[in-house]
Write an enzyme that holds these catalytic residues in place. Structure first.
Site, PDB file in Angstrom:
ATOM      1  CG  HIS A  11      -1.999   0.985   1.231  1.00 57.89           C
ATOM      2  ND1 HIS A  11      -1.793   2.350   1.174  1.00 57.89           N
ATOM      3  CD2 HIS A  11      -3.341   0.824   1.258  1.00 57.89           C
ATOM      4  CE1 HIS A  11      -2.952   2.977   1.176  1.00 57.89           C
ATOM      5  NE2 HIS A  11      -3.913   2.075   1.226  1.00 57.89           N
ATOM      6  CD  GLU A  41      -2.653  10.269   9.991  1.00 60.02           C
ATOM      7  OE1 GLU A  41      -3.733   9.638   9.971  1.00 60.02           O
ATOM      8  OE2 GLU A  41      -1.553   9.720   9.813  1.00 60.02           O
TER       9      GLU A  41
END
Length: 432
Positions: free
Chosen positions: A287, A336
């Site tokens: 990923h 985040e």
């Protein structure tokens, strides 16, 4: 000309030297500030960067307006301020919120702002403040933000943003950016609206460098749309509100401040359709880092370190072989803040729903919840399309402090950590 409901026209491109006039010949030819501007207009400069910035970084727009912005009485501090103005102590704990409830009382865009988290007061050219907005009434006043550039991410309801340079219409799955200091009004087209805002106190947002990706991909410049000139010639009383160092101040005008008849420059509001993002991903294994999903970035003086990145997780094909396909378990230097516009996020089987939000601070461990992890380990790795989804992330290099209001709202999930509690050890030293 009134900003009515007729179809809007746009100009295409990112960072262009745009020009537009609502009346023929309203733009001066060959100079910026003639002794007498056409139609008896006033020339005014709106600077988005310092005069001496490199030309490639400079942002400014010349406005030709009916009344100069300088014509206003003193501003007074408003009694009603933005909810969430008081920041709480920093916390390393992971936080997640259900969608905030829509207001029951008449509430416009300004009154419906809730600051969720911030890492800067706005008095220095760095940092970000993050908000959600909840509204059920169009604004009857105008607003500008002296503290930063505004990135709006609608989640529910269409907005018409009537700005000094013209109008933008945005809907969920589109975004809009309003430059620092630009006056605007928010009109609701569907009665109710909810969404997210990143207030960028740092360098203006720009497209990320593509590096080895090449000259095409991610958000392509031609898909960004700027308005064309539209003006209001109104002499009705109107309140103008500004945000200055985190507080709201207002004055009463005897005219509409959206009275720009012509303009030229590159410091402009714009919109972008997230469905046009050219998603890049692996066609072999593993990923890739989520930086491949960056739409816009505000850089710092440290090359490669963002003041804020705006990242999306759009519909895409997952084809990686012999790979744990969800976003991996992670401890991040960056901070985040995530939101969800529609659908589901592939790392969370439940609890993270459209209109919700989460905050994972610097080095706070996060990743797929237990259910998503179990499914990914057992999955038949056929090509799989993640569809009908759009999550996003505001990622910033400075630690975000949640507001007290964000920590006290009933929407805060007190059991968020439980989504990882059932992760079990499957380690067996006798079996590889």
């Amino acid at each position: 000309m009134n900003l009515d409901s007729t179809a809007l026209a746009y100009q295409s491109g990112f960072g262009n030297e745009f020009s537009s006039e609502a009346l023929p010949g309203a733009l001066p030819v060959g100079q910026n500030s003639p002794q007498k501007a056409p139609y008896g207009l006033y020339a005014e400069l709106l600077s988005g960067t310092a005069f001496t910035m490199a030309r490639s970084e400079a942002r400014r727009t010349w406005l030709y307006r009916i009344t100069p912005s300088a014509k206003h009485p003193p501003f007074r501090r408003l009694e009603r301020q933005i909810a969430g103005a008081e920041l709480d102590a920093p916390t390393p704990n992971r936080l997640r919120w259900d969608p905030l409830a829509l207001p029951e009382q008449p509430t416009d865009f300004l009154d419906g702002l809730l600051r969720m988290a911030a890492n800067a007061p706005g008095d220095k050219p760095a940092g970000v403040s993050i908000y959600q907005y909840l509204a059920n009434r169009s604004m009857e006043r105008c607003f500008y933000d002296a503290d930063g550039e505004l990135l709006l991410v609608p989640q529910l309801g269409r907005l018409r943003l009537c700005t000094e340079l013209g109008a933008l219409q945005v809907e969920p799955l589109e975004i809009a950016v309003i430059p620092r200091g630009m006056k605007f009004r928010v009109e609701l087209l569907d009665g109710e609206a909810r969404g997210y805002i990143a207030e960028n106190h740092g360098a203006p947002l720009r497209l990320p460098d593509l590096g080895p990706i090449g000259s095409n991909g991610l958000a392509n410049p031609r898909d960004f749309l700027a308005p064309v000139a539209r003006y209001e010639d109104s002499r009705q009383p109107l309140q103008l509100v500004q945000k200055y160092l985190g507080e709201l101040w207002a004055c009463e005008l005897d005219h509409s401040p959206l009275d720009v008849v012509a303009w030229h420059g590159n410091n402009v509001p714009y919109k972008y359709d997230l469905r046009r993002f050219n998603t890049i991903g692996t066609v072999s294994f593993d990923h890739p880092d989520p930086s491949i999903f960056t739409v816009l970035t505000s850089p710092t003086s440290v090359h490669g370190l963002a003041n804020i990145d705006f990242v999306i997780f759009p519909p895409r094909w997952m084809v990686a072989e012999n790979t744990f396909r969800p976003p991996w378990f992670h401890r991040n230097l960056m901070n985040e803040f995530m939101g969800l516009i529609q659908g589901a996020y592939d790392a969370k089987a439940g609890g993270f729903v459209p209109g919700g939000a989460s905050l994972h601070s610097c080095m706070s461990a996060h990743g797929p919840d237990a259910e998503s992890c179990d499914k990914a380990i057992a999955a038949d790795l056929k090509p799989h399309r993640i569809d009908q989804t759009m999550a996003f992330m505001f990622e910033t290099s400075q630690v975000l402090r949640p507001s007290r209001a964000a920590l006290e709202t009933p929407a805060l999930q007190n059991d968020y950590d439980a989504c990882w509690a059932s992760l079990v050890s499957t380690f067996n030293p006798q079996r590889r």
